[in-house]
Design a protein around this motif. Structure first.
Motif, PDB file in Angstrom:
ATOM      1  N   ARG A 129       0.815  -1.234   0.000  1.00 46.02           N
ATOM      2  CA  ARG A 129       0.000   0.000   0.000  1.00 46.02           C
ATOM      3  C   ARG A 129       0.839   1.270   0.000  1.00 46.02           C
ATOM      4  N   ILE A 130       2.130   1.139  -0.170  1.00 37.46           N
ATOM      5  CA  ILE A 130       2.993   2.334  -0.141  1.00 37.46           C
ATOM      6  C   ILE A 130       2.613   3.350  -1.210  1.00 37.46           C
ATOM      7  N   PRO A 131       2.252   2.944  -2.445  1.00 36.56           N
ATOM      8  CA  PRO A 131       1.816   3.948  -3.425  1.00 36.56           C
ATOM      9  C   PRO A 131       0.631   4.781  -2.947  1.00 36.56           C
ATOM     10  N   LEU A 132      -0.253   4.176  -2.162  1.00 35.45           N
ATOM     11  CA  LEU A 132      -1.390   4.923  -1.612  1.00 35.45           C
ATOM     12  C   LEU A 132      -0.907   5.886  -0.529  1.00 35.45           C
ATOM     13  N   ALA A 133      -0.017   5.399   0.320  1.00 33.38           N
ATOM     14  CA  ALA A 133       0.535   6.251   1.375  1.00 33.38           C
ATOM     15  C   ALA A 133       1.287   7.433   0.769  1.00 33.38           C
ATOM     16  N   LYS A 134       1.925   7.202  -0.374  1.00 30.91           N
ATOM     17  CA  LYS A 134       2.689   8.269  -1.032  1.00 30.91           C
ATOM     18  C   LYS A 134       1.783   9.427  -1.431  1.00 30.91           C
ATOM     19  N   VAL A 135       0.552   9.113  -1.857  1.00 30.94           N
ATOM     20  CA  VAL A 135      -0.394  10.168  -2.217  1.00 30.94           C
ATOM     21  C   VAL A 135      -0.767  10.984  -0.982  1.00 30.94           C
ATOM     22  N   PHE A 136      -1.053  10.306   0.116  1.00 29.92           N
ATOM     23  CA  PHE A 136      -1.363  11.019   1.359  1.00 29.92           C
ATOM     24  C   PHE A 136      -0.179  11.876   1.805  1.00 29.92           C
ATOM     25  N   TYR A 137       1.004  11.317   1.665  1.00 26.49           N
ATOM     26  CA  TYR A 137       2.209  11.976   2.195  1.00 26.49           C
ATOM     27  C   TYR A 137       2.637  13.175   1.346  1.00 26.49           C
ATOM     28  N   LEU A 138       2.709  13.001   0.039  1.00 25.20           N
ATOM     29  CA  LEU A 138       3.230  14.064  -0.822  1.00 25.20           C
ATOM     30  C   LEU A 138       2.147  15.011  -1.314  1.00 25.20           C
ATOM     31  N   ARG A 139       1.022  14.473  -1.753  1.00 25.69           N
ATOM     32  CA  ARG A 139      -0.014  15.343  -2.311  1.00 25.69           C
ATOM     33  C   ARG A 139      -0.791  16.068  -1.222  1.00 25.69           C
ATOM     34  N   MET A 140      -1.089  15.366  -0.142  1.00 24.67           N
ATOM     35  CA  MET A 140      -1.941  15.952   0.892  1.00 24.67           C
ATOM     36  C   MET A 140      -1.174  16.402   2.124  1.00 24.67           C
ATOM     37  N   ARG A 141       0.133  16.161   2.119  1.00 28.67           N
ATOM     38  CA  ARG A 141       1.005  16.622   3.199  1.00 28.67           C
ATOM     39  C   ARG A 141       0.569  16.110   4.568  1.00 28.67           C
ATOM     40  N   CYS A 142       0.176  14.855   4.621  1.00 33.17           N
ATOM     41  CA  CYS A 142      -0.234  14.236   5.885  1.00 33.17           C
ATOM     42  C   CYS A 142       0.904  13.403   6.463  1.00 33.17           C
ATOM     43  N   ASN A 143       0.955  13.321   7.785  1.00 37.46           N
ATOM     44  CA  ASN A 143       1.734  12.258   8.411  1.00 37.46           C
ATOM     45  C   ASN A 143       0.966  10.966   8.143  1.00 37.46           C
ATOM     46  N   VAL A 144       1.670   9.864   7.979  1.00 37.01           N
ATOM     47  CA  VAL A 144       0.992   8.603   7.673  1.00 37.01           C
ATOM     48  C   VAL A 144       1.548   7.485   8.559  1.00 37.01           C
ATOM     49  N   LEU A 145       0.658   6.852   9.314  1.00 40.17           N
ATOM     50  CA  LEU A 145       1.017   5.662  10.068  1.00 40.17           C
ATOM     51  C   LEU A 145       0.483   4.459   9.299  1.00 40.17           C
ATOM     52  N   MET A 146       1.390   3.635   8.783  1.00 42.10           N
ATOM     53  CA  MET A 146       1.015   2.449   8.017  1.00 42.10           C
ATOM     54  C   MET A 146       1.050   1.242   8.946  1.00 42.10           C
ATOM     55  N   MET A 147      -0.121   0.818   9.372  1.00 40.60           N
ATOM     56  CA  MET A 147      -0.211  -0.315  10.270  1.00 40.60           C
ATOM     57  C   MET A 147      -0.037  -1.631   9.512  1.00 40.60           C
ATOM     58  N   CYS A 148       0.570  -2.597  10.181  1.00 47.60           N
ATOM     59  CA  CYS A 148       0.682  -3.955   9.641  1.00 47.60           C
ATOM     60  C   CYS A 148       0.200  -4.910  10.722  1.00 47.60           C
ATOM     61  N   TYR A 149      -0.917  -5.573  10.480  1.00 47.93           N
ATOM     62  CA  TYR A 149      -1.527  -6.425  11.490  1.00 47.93           C
ATOM     63  C   TYR A 149      -0.629  -7.602  11.891  1.00 47.93           C
ATOM     64  N   ARG A 150      -0.903  -8.139  13.036  1.00 46.46           N
ATOM     65  CA  ARG A 150      -0.211  -9.350  13.501  1.00 46.46           C
ATOM     66  C   ARG A 150      -0.380 -10.466  12.463  1.00 46.46           C
TER      67      ARG A 150
END
Length: 347
Positions: A129-150
């Motif tokens: 899901r990093i490409p999705l996080a990249k949109v949040f991070y660069l385009r929307m200037r959000c901090n992003v916590l990418m959770m990974c379940y157990r």
């Protein structure tokens, strides 16, 4: 002919006994082995043997985040923290009034940005899901916590409904207790706010988390999620439909809607060609969110807060795993995030 009757009777009894035994075995396997059906990407831990993608593979700075849950499971997550110098690199990014403040420190800048908590779907792990996080991070200037379940990616443990709920709470607690993401006392920087982004089962995780923390979550973004797992089984696994009552992994999202404040902004994104979650499930959830009965008065007019703060968008060509690449998807998400000024957040 009579000599065959005992044999036929014995055969019939044997057949019935075999059928009963197989049915009991099948029910037992379904009851105890449904984790393998519900969380396929976590079994038999195949995703742990492959290399999990990192944000740096996409040119994004990040922190490796090892979160230890109360039941002593280590989750391998990613934290994408904002930086002031990204402003000039992406002039199209969402801007806040404080961005132009020359006296703003790096920590103040970070504290002034929204934080997206990403809860991924069942397929794969957070690295996909990093490409999705990249949109949040660069385009929307959000901090992003990418959770990974157990059990997923490189995280320890085995998945279950209770386990994933613990994982989600652990991630939120990290943000609430980390000094860099806490509410800032500086008047020119508004407090940070968390936005949950959940795809498929990640939507169920998000709904559960906000229902338990209604005063700590600012907004909710849901994509192709369901009302409950038992209601989904007849569609996703038709052969097991008659045994849906045996599903002990409930993820009963529809029952948790009343626990979510009606003033909480919610964006719902539904792919009409979803082959796993029927579109009616998203529509039923939308109706439940819209019917939340708190009312508010603005400009002398009374509004139903639930309906006013819930936005539902359908994508005609969106499937379960490709709705996020449909035209207009990220524009809708960006507009939603941009509308979340700190003053509009109701805690």
């Amino acid at each position: 002919m009579s000599r065959f009757i005992p044999s036929l009777e014995a055969f019939a009894k044997g057949t019935l006994a075999t059928a009963a035994g197989l049915s009991t075995l099948s029910v037992g396997l379904l009851w105890y082995g449904q984790g393998y059906l519900i969380y396929p990407s976590a079994f038999p831990h195949g995703s742990r043997t492959e290399e999990v993608a990192k944000p740096s593979d996409y040119g994004i700075p990040y922190d490796e985040l090892n979160l230890v849950t109360p039941d002593n499971v280590t989750l391998k997550c990613y934290m994408l923290r904002q930086h002031k110098d990204l402003v000039s690199k992406n002039p199209a990014a969402i801007q806040l009034p404080t961005d132009s403040d020359p006296d703003l420190t790096e920590d103040e800048f970070v504290a002034g940005r929204p934080t997206i908590v990403m809860f991924h779907g069942n397929a794969g792990n957070h690295g996909h899901r990093i490409p999705l996080a990249k949109v949040f991070y660069l385009r929307m200037r959000c901090n992003v916590l990418m959770m990974c379940y157990r059990g997923y990616g490189l995280s320890e443990g085995s998945p279950s409904e209770q386990g994933l709920q613990i994982d989600a709470q652990t991630g939120l607690n990290h943000l609430l207790n980390d000094e860099r993401y806490k509410q800032t006392p500086i008047s020119r920087v508004k407090r940070i706010f968390q936005v949950l982004y959940g795809q498929s089962i990640g939507g169920a995780v998000s709904i559960d988390l906000i229902s338990k923390n209604p005063d700590k979550i600012a907004a909710l973004i849901l994509e192709n999620t369901f009302t409950s797992l038992p209601s989904l089984i007849p569609h996703a696994l038709p052969l097991l439909g008659p045994l849906a009552f045996l599903c002990h992994q409930k993820w009963d999202s529809i029952s948790k809607v009343p626990m979510i404040p009606s003033m909480t902004p919610i964006l719902m994104l539904s792919g009409l060609r979803d082959e796993i979650v029927p579109k009616d499930q998203m529509r039923i959830l939308y109706q439940a969110f819209a019917k939340r009965d708190e009312k508010t008065t603005r400009g002398g007019k009374e509004y139903k807060a639930g309906l006013e703060h819930t936005k539902y968008i359908e994508f005609p060509d969106g499937g379960h795993n490709d709705t996020c690449v449909q035209e207009g998807y990220w524009t809708a998400v960006a507009d939603f995030i941009a509308s979340l000024s700190p003053e509009s957040i109701y805690y």
